[in-house]
Design a protein around this motif. Sequence first.
Motif, mmCIF file in Angstrom:
data_model
loop_
_atom_site.group_PDB
_atom_site.id
_atom_site.type_symbol
_atom_site.label_atom_id
_atom_site.label_comp_id
_atom_site.label_asym_id
_atom_site.label_seq_id
_atom_site.Cartn_x
_atom_site.Cartn_y
_atom_site.Cartn_z
ATOM 1 N N ASP A 76 0.832 -1.214 0.000
ATOM 2 C CA ASP A 76 0.000 0.000 0.000
ATOM 3 C C ASP A 76 0.864 1.261 0.000
ATOM 4 O O ASP A 76 0.577 2.226 -0.715
ATOM 5 C CB ASP A 76 -0.935 0.018 1.216
ATOM 6 C CG ASP A 76 -2.015 -1.053 1.143
ATOM 7 O OD1 ASP A 76 -2.234 -1.624 0.046
ATOM 8 O OD2 ASP A 76 -2.630 -1.329 2.193
ATOM 9 N N ALA A 77 1.931 1.242 0.799
ATOM 10 C CA ALA A 77 2.820 2.407 0.876
ATOM 11 C C ALA A 77 3.531 2.637 -0.455
ATOM 12 O O ALA A 77 3.707 3.786 -0.887
ATOM 13 C CB ALA A 77 3.838 2.226 2.007
ATOM 14 N N ARG A 78 3.923 1.565 -1.116
ATOM 15 C CA ARG A 78 4.565 1.696 -2.439
ATOM 16 C C ARG A 78 3.586 2.256 -3.465
ATOM 17 O O ARG A 78 3.957 3.085 -4.299
ATOM 18 C CB ARG A 78 5.095 0.346 -2.905
ATOM 19 C CG ARG A 78 6.346 -0.088 -2.191
ATOM 20 C CD ARG A 78 6.797 -1.441 -2.686
ATOM 21 N NE ARG A 78 8.040 -1.843 -2.047
ATOM 22 C CZ ARG A 78 8.442 -3.089 -1.963
ATOM 23 N NH1 ARG A 78 7.724 -4.067 -2.483
ATOM 24 N NH2 ARG A 78 9.587 -3.375 -1.369
ATOM 25 N N ALA A 79 2.357 1.770 -3.416
ATOM 26 C CA ALA A 79 1.342 2.280 -4.341
ATOM 27 C C ALA A 79 1.104 3.769 -4.104
ATOM 28 O O ALA A 79 0.971 4.551 -5.048
ATOM 29 C CB ALA A 79 0.039 1.491 -4.187
ATOM 30 N N HIS A 80 1.067 4.159 -2.833
ATOM 31 C CA HIS A 80 0.871 5.576 -2.492
ATOM 32 C C HIS A 80 2.057 6.406 -2.987
ATOM 33 O O HIS A 80 1.872 7.515 -3.500
ATOM 34 C CB HIS A 80 0.672 5.740 -0.989
ATOM 35 C CG HIS A 80 0.454 7.153 -0.567
ATOM 36 N ND1 HIS A 80 -0.628 7.896 -0.990
ATOM 37 C CD2 HIS A 80 1.184 7.973 0.226
ATOM 38 C CE1 HIS A 80 -0.539 9.103 -0.469
ATOM 39 N NE2 HIS A 80 0.559 9.180 0.268
ATOM 40 N N LEU A 81 3.258 5.869 -2.855
ATOM 41 C CA LEU A 81 4.455 6.571 -3.321
ATOM 42 C C LEU A 81 4.349 6.889 -4.811
ATOM 43 O O LEU A 81 4.751 7.973 -5.252
ATOM 44 C CB LEU A 81 5.707 5.729 -3.047
ATOM 45 C CG LEU A 81 7.030 6.286 -3.573
ATOM 46 C CD1 LEU A 81 7.386 7.604 -2.882
ATOM 47 C CD2 LEU A 81 8.150 5.265 -3.378
ATOM 48 N N THR B 291 1.875 7.707 -6.444
ATOM 49 C CA THR B 291 0.935 8.808 -6.710
ATOM 50 C C THR B 291 1.507 10.168 -6.327
ATOM 51 O O THR B 291 0.925 11.186 -6.680
ATOM 52 C CB THR B 291 -0.387 8.605 -5.933
ATOM 53 O OG1 THR B 291 -0.138 8.738 -4.529
ATOM 54 C CG2 THR B 291 -0.993 7.243 -6.240
ATOM 55 N N LEU B 292 2.605 10.181 -5.598
ATOM 56 C CA LEU B 292 3.164 11.435 -5.089
ATOM 57 C C LEU B 292 4.084 12.087 -6.117
ATOM 58 O O LEU B 292 4.857 11.407 -6.792
ATOM 59 C CB LEU B 292 3.928 11.177 -3.790
ATOM 60 C CG LEU B 292 3.110 10.602 -2.635
ATOM 61 C CD1 LEU B 292 4.022 10.260 -1.467
ATOM 62 C CD2 LEU B 292 2.027 11.570 -2.214
ATOM 63 N N THR B 293 4.007 13.410 -6.193
ATOM 64 C CA THR B 293 4.883 14.155 -7.100
ATOM 65 C C THR B 293 5.794 15.119 -6.351
ATOM 66 O O THR B 293 6.869 15.448 -6.837
ATOM 67 C CB THR B 293 4.056 14.947 -8.130
ATOM 68 O OG1 THR B 293 3.142 15.799 -7.439
ATOM 69 C CG2 THR B 293 3.285 14.000 -9.050
ATOM 70 N N ASP B 294 5.377 15.553 -5.175
ATOM 71 C CA ASP B 294 6.184 16.484 -4.384
ATOM 72 C C ASP B 294 7.417 15.756 -3.847
ATOM 73 O O ASP B 294 7.297 14.702 -3.213
ATOM 74 C CB ASP B 294 5.348 17.031 -3.215
ATOM 75 C CG ASP B 294 6.162 17.947 -2.322
ATOM 76 O OD1 ASP B 294 6.605 19.003 -2.804
ATOM 77 O OD2 ASP B 294 6.376 17.573 -1.143
ATOM 78 N N PRO B 295 8.613 16.307 -4.100
ATOM 79 C CA PRO B 295 9.837 15.625 -3.662
ATOM 80 C C PRO B 295 9.881 15.346 -2.161
ATOM 81 O O PRO B 295 10.314 14.262 -1.750
ATOM 82 C CB PRO B 295 10.954 16.588 -4.078
ATOM 83 C CG PRO B 295 10.379 17.385 -5.196
ATOM 84 C CD PRO B 295 8.914 17.507 -4.886
ATOM 85 N N GLN B 296 9.445 16.290 -1.344
ATOM 86 C CA GLN B 296 9.486 16.066 0.104
ATOM 87 C C GLN B 296 8.486 14.988 0.526
ATOM 88 O O GLN B 296 8.789 14.143 1.367
ATOM 89 C CB GLN B 296 9.211 17.368 0.870
ATOM 90 C CG GLN B 296 9.368 17.232 2.380
ATOM 91 C CD GLN B 296 10.771 16.782 2.799
ATOM 92 O OE1 GLN B 296 11.772 17.314 2.320
ATOM 93 N NE2 GLN B 296 10.849 15.791 3.672
ATOM 94 N N ALA B 297 7.309 15.011 -0.078
ATOM 95 C CA ALA B 297 6.307 13.984 0.237
ATOM 96 C C ALA B 297 6.817 12.602 -0.181
ATOM 97 O O ALA B 297 6.620 11.617 0.538
ATOM 98 C CB ALA B 297 4.987 14.300 -0.453
ATOM 99 N N ARG B 298 7.495 12.523 -1.323
ATOM 100 C CA ARG B 298 8.063 11.246 -1.770
ATOM 101 C C ARG B 298 9.141 10.769 -0.803
ATOM 102 O O ARG B 298 9.197 9.589 -0.450
ATOM 103 C CB ARG B 298 8.631 11.370 -3.187
ATOM 104 C CG ARG B 298 7.564 11.516 -4.261
ATOM 105 C CD ARG B 298 8.160 11.565 -5.658
ATOM 106 N NE ARG B 298 8.949 10.392 -5.983
ATOM 107 C CZ ARG B 298 8.463 9.204 -6.355
ATOM 108 N NH1 ARG B 298 7.164 9.043 -6.454
ATOM 109 N NH2 ARG B 298 9.265 8.197 -6.640
ATOM 110 N N LYS B 299 9.982 11.713 -0.360
ATOM 111 C CA LYS B 299 11.042 11.363 0.590
ATOM 112 C C LYS B 299 10.440 10.852 1.897
ATOM 113 O O LYS B 299 10.894 9.850 2.457
ATOM 114 C CB LYS B 299 11.923 12.588 0.847
ATOM 115 C CG LYS B 299 13.118 12.317 1.709
ATOM 116 C CD LYS B 299 13.998 13.550 1.830
ATOM 117 C CE LYS B 299 15.207 13.287 2.688
ATOM 118 N NZ LYS B 299 16.068 14.466 2.817
ATOM 119 N N ASP B 300 9.408 11.532 2.382
ATOM 120 C CA ASP B 300 8.737 11.108 3.615
ATOM 121 C C ASP B 300 8.124 9.717 3.453
ATOM 122 O O ASP B 300 8.208 8.878 4.357
ATOM 123 C CB ASP B 300 7.656 12.117 4.019
ATOM 124 C CG ASP B 300 8.229 13.448 4.449
ATOM 125 O OD1 ASP B 300 9.443 13.532 4.762
ATOM 126 O OD2 ASP B 300 7.454 14.441 4.464
#
Length: 105
Positions: free
Chosen positions: A66-71, A73-82
């Motif tokens: 689930d966390a990988r799938a959510h990753l 969908t993310l485009t913001d670099p900080q959100a991806r890092k988190d």
Amino acid sequence: MFNHPLEDMIDRAIEKARREGQLDNLPGEGQPIKDLHAPKDAVLDRIAAEAGATSPLVVLRNQINDARAHLQTLTDPQARKDQMKVIADLQLRLSLEMEAHARFG
């Protein structure tokens, strides 16, 4: 304590097959795998099944997927890092659970 080099690839292949429905309606779906456990664990297995208990290993693998799938969908670099930190934490917890399971059953 390290994962097998192919584990991530296998997990991705299984997840892709699940999403595409390739694992739907397989013979024996929803049925327990016979003779998978030691006979001495039969009572514990039945109690766990009746209580709806799920193995911590299964729970953690699902959380990682689930966390990988959510990753994705993310485009913001900080959100991806988190999110990558969340995934790393889950993977560490899974490794610890796997080691404990291998040692203590």
